[in-house]
Design a protein around this motif. Structure first.
Motif, PDB file in Angstrom:
ATOM      1  N   ASN A 231      -4.347   4.327   5.257  1.00  0.00           N
ATOM      2  CA  ASN A 231      -2.888   4.240   5.201  1.00  0.00           C
ATOM      3  C   ASN A 231      -2.218   5.499   4.650  1.00  0.00           C
ATOM      4  OD1 ASN A 231      -1.954   1.229   5.850  1.00  0.00           O
ATOM      5  ND2 ASN A 231      -3.914   1.135   4.788  1.00  0.00           N
ATOM      6  N   GLY A 232      -2.959   6.584   4.591  1.00  0.00           N
ATOM      7  CA  GLY A 232      -2.364   7.862   4.218  1.00  0.00           C
ATOM      8  C   GLY A 232      -1.984   8.005   2.762  1.00  0.00           C
ATOM      9  N   TYR A 233      -2.700   7.324   1.869  1.00  0.00           N
ATOM     10  CA  TYR A 233      -2.382   7.413   0.449  1.00  0.00           C
ATOM     11  C   TYR A 233      -3.223   8.454  -0.302  1.00  0.00           C
ATOM     12  CZ  TYR A 233       0.812   3.457   0.352  1.00  0.00           C
ATOM     13  OH  TYR A 233       1.893   2.626   0.539  1.00  0.00           O
ATOM     14  N   ILE A 234      -4.103   9.151   0.405  1.00  0.00           N
ATOM     15  CA  ILE A 234      -4.875  10.196  -0.253  1.00  0.00           C
ATOM     16  C   ILE A 234      -3.917  11.294  -0.720  1.00  0.00           C
ATOM     17  CG2 ILE A 234      -6.709  11.893   0.010  1.00  0.00           C
ATOM     18  CD1 ILE A 234      -7.664   8.995   0.055  1.00  0.00           C
TER      19      ILE A 234
ATOM     20  N   HIS B 120      -1.172  -4.582  -5.622  1.00  0.00           N
ATOM     21  CA  HIS B 120      -1.375  -6.022  -5.776  1.00  0.00           C
ATOM     22  C   HIS B 120      -0.547  -6.831  -4.793  1.00  0.00           C
ATOM     23  CE1 HIS B 120      -0.716 -10.026  -7.559  1.00  0.00           C
ATOM     24  NE2 HIS B 120      -1.833  -9.863  -8.235  1.00  0.00           N
ATOM     25  N   SER B 121       0.717  -6.434  -4.571  1.00  0.00           N
ATOM     26  CA  SER B 121       1.648  -7.282  -3.829  1.00  0.00           C
ATOM     27  C   SER B 121       2.506  -6.539  -2.814  1.00  0.00           C
ATOM     28  CB  SER B 121       2.583  -8.010  -4.806  1.00  0.00           C
ATOM     29  OG  SER B 121       1.856  -8.791  -5.721  1.00  0.00           O
ATOM     30  N   GLY B 122       2.190  -5.291  -2.529  1.00  0.00           N
ATOM     31  CA  GLY B 122       2.995  -4.512  -1.592  1.00  0.00           C
ATOM     32  C   GLY B 122       2.845  -4.964  -0.151  1.00  0.00           C
ATOM     33  N   GLU B 123       3.806  -4.571   0.683  1.00  0.00           N
ATOM     34  CA  GLU B 123       3.775  -4.952   2.099  1.00  0.00           C
ATOM     35  C   GLU B 123       2.572  -4.356   2.817  1.00  0.00           C
ATOM     36  OE1 GLU B 123       7.449  -3.892   3.874  1.00  0.00           O
ATOM     37  OE2 GLU B 123       8.652  -5.306   2.697  1.00  0.00           O
TER      38      GLU B 123
ATOM     39  N   VAL C 248      -0.430  -4.100   1.869  1.00  0.00           N
ATOM     40  CA  VAL C 248      -1.739  -4.679   1.543  1.00  0.00           C
ATOM     41  C   VAL C 248      -1.906  -6.089   2.102  1.00  0.00           C
ATOM     42  CG1 VAL C 248      -1.911  -3.271  -0.531  1.00  0.00           C
ATOM     43  CG2 VAL C 248      -1.017  -5.604  -0.705  1.00  0.00           C
ATOM     44  N   ASN C 249      -0.995  -6.522   2.946  1.00  0.00           N
ATOM     45  CA  ASN C 249      -1.105  -7.865   3.530  1.00  0.00           C
ATOM     46  C   ASN C 249      -2.449  -8.033   4.236  1.00  0.00           C
ATOM     47  OD1 ASN C 249       1.398  -8.705   2.671  1.00  0.00           O
ATOM     48  ND2 ASN C 249       2.451  -8.124   4.552  1.00  0.00           N
ATOM     49  N   GLY C 250      -3.150  -9.085   3.875  1.00  0.00           N
ATOM     50  CA  GLY C 250      -4.427  -9.376   4.509  1.00  0.00           C
ATOM     51  C   GLY C 250      -5.617  -8.641   3.923  1.00  0.00           C
ATOM     52  N   MET C 251      -5.372  -7.749   2.947  1.00  0.00           N
ATOM     53  CA  MET C 251      -6.485  -7.014   2.346  1.00  0.00           C
ATOM     54  C   MET C 251      -7.186  -7.871   1.286  1.00  0.00           C
ATOM     55  SD  MET C 251      -6.249  -4.368   4.145  1.00  0.00           S
ATOM     56  CE  MET C 251      -7.605  -3.489   3.384  1.00  0.00           C
ATOM     57  N   SER C 252      -8.438  -7.545   1.001  1.00  0.00           N
ATOM     58  CA  SER C 252      -9.228  -8.348   0.065  1.00  0.00           C
ATOM     59  C   SER C 252      -8.671  -8.311  -1.348  1.00  0.00           C
ATOM     60  CB  SER C 252     -10.679  -7.846   0.040  1.00  0.00           C
ATOM     61  OG  SER C 252     -10.743  -6.513  -0.452  1.00  0.00           O
ATOM     62  N   PHE C 253      -7.915  -7.271  -1.693  1.00  0.00           N
ATOM     63  CA  PHE C 253      -7.392  -7.132  -3.052  1.00  0.00           C
ATOM     64  C   PHE C 253      -5.950  -7.605  -3.186  1.00  0.00           C
ATOM     65  CE2 PHE C 253      -7.473  -3.142  -0.700  1.00  0.00           C
ATOM     66  CZ  PHE C 253      -6.141  -2.775  -0.664  1.00  0.00           C
ATOM     67  N   GLN C 254      -5.342  -8.080  -2.103  1.00  0.00           N
ATOM     68  CA  GLN C 254      -3.975  -8.600  -2.186  1.00  0.00           C
ATOM     69  C   GLN C 254      -3.944  -9.814  -3.112  1.00  0.00           C
ATOM     70  OE1 GLN C 254      -2.448 -10.400   1.377  1.00  0.00           O
ATOM     71  NE2 GLN C 254      -0.324 -10.323   0.706  1.00  0.00           N
ATOM     72  N   GLY C 255      -3.117  -9.760  -4.145  1.00  0.00           N
ATOM     73  CA  GLY C 255      -2.996 -10.868  -5.077  1.00  0.00           C
ATOM     74  C   GLY C 255      -4.197 -11.059  -5.991  1.00  0.00           C
ATOM     75  N   ALA C 256      -5.092 -10.071  -6.045  1.00  0.00           N
ATOM     76  CA  ALA C 256      -6.309 -10.204  -6.851  1.00  0.00           C
ATOM     77  C   ALA C 256      -5.981 -10.276  -8.340  1.00  0.00           C
ATOM     78  CB  ALA C 256      -7.258  -9.035  -6.580  1.00  0.00           C
ATOM     79  N   ASP C 257      -6.898 -10.823  -9.093  1.00  0.00           N
ATOM     80  CA  ASP C 257      -6.759 -10.895 -10.543  1.00  0.00           C
ATOM     81  C   ASP C 257      -6.558  -9.489 -11.103  1.00  0.00           C
ATOM     82  OD1 ASP C 257      -7.369 -12.630 -13.123  1.00  0.00           O
ATOM     83  OD2 ASP C 257      -8.487 -10.762 -13.321  1.00  0.00           O
TER      84      ASP C 257
END
Length: 208
Positions: free
Chosen positions: A154-157, A167-170, A172-181
């Motif tokens: 996603n070009g964040y390098i 954690h909650s950004g648009e 990261v929808n569907g990613m394994s870390f979305q909403g993670a502890d």
């Protein structure tokens, strides 16, 4: 390549006071979930959940090891699917199947949970009494790899974002870390930092 710099702080695109409010709201809500989320009614249960011996700890070692593997799989899939971060032992619906009138007894629940924690998929939040278990949807090492792959794709390098966005950004929808502890996220980021792939900038408080 150097990954995005993360932290409980805001950058130019968002005033710090707004970020703190959003993060405070997020942290306050992290253990609140609708009661229906704990229901099994719309969860795709595996076939073995209707097998009566599944609810009795098996005496033969090889059979018990396979049984524990199925329990680990079921617990992890249910909590990952529902994005539930904490298993509350007395409130978990997986211990019984009313349809076949079978229920795991207290000793069985303890055996299953001890095995689940030992496997590295969970951690006791209250180890002295063992009533609440943090679910590691993915182990920190796996999560760290997922985060870095996401950043590259996603070009964040060599860019920056906040923990809140991770954690909650648009993006990261569907990613394994979305909403993670949050604690699990911190561990994953610490791994990336140790590998020289990211820099974590900490705020003045735990909510920044």
């Amino acid at each position: 390549q150097h990954l995005v710099s993360w932290g409980f702080i805001c950058f130019d695109h968002e005033p710090p006071i707004l970020c703190r409010r959003r993060l405070s709201s997020l942290l306050a809500r992290r253990n609140i979930r609708p009661r229906s989320i704990m229901s099994l009614s719309d969860f795709d249960l595996p076939e073995f959940f209707s097998f009566p011996p599944f609810f009795t700890i098996q005496p033969v070692l090889t059979t018990r090891e396979k049984q524990m593997g199925l329990w680990r799989e079921l617990i992890l899939r249910f909590h990952t699917d529902r994005k539930i971060k904490t298993l509350v032992v007395h409130d978990c619906p997986l211990w019984k199947n009313p349809g076949i009138r079978r229920e795991l007894d207290a000793a069985g629940v303890q055996a299953v949970m001890d095995d689940f924690v030992k496997s590295g998929h969970g951690e006791w939040e209250d180890p002295d009494v063992k009533t609440r278990c943090r679910i590691l949807w993915r182990k920190p090492e796996q999560l760290a790899s997922d985060i870095y792959d996401w950043a590259e794709a996603n070009g964040y390098i060599n860019s920056v974002c906040t923990i809140y966005e991770l954690h909650s950004g648009e993006d990261v929808n569907g990613m394994s870390f979305q909403g993670a502890d949050e604690e699990l996220l911190r561990r994953a980021l610490a791994i990336l930092e140790d590998q020289g792939k990211c820099t974590v900038f900490k705020g003045d408080t735990s909510e920044e």
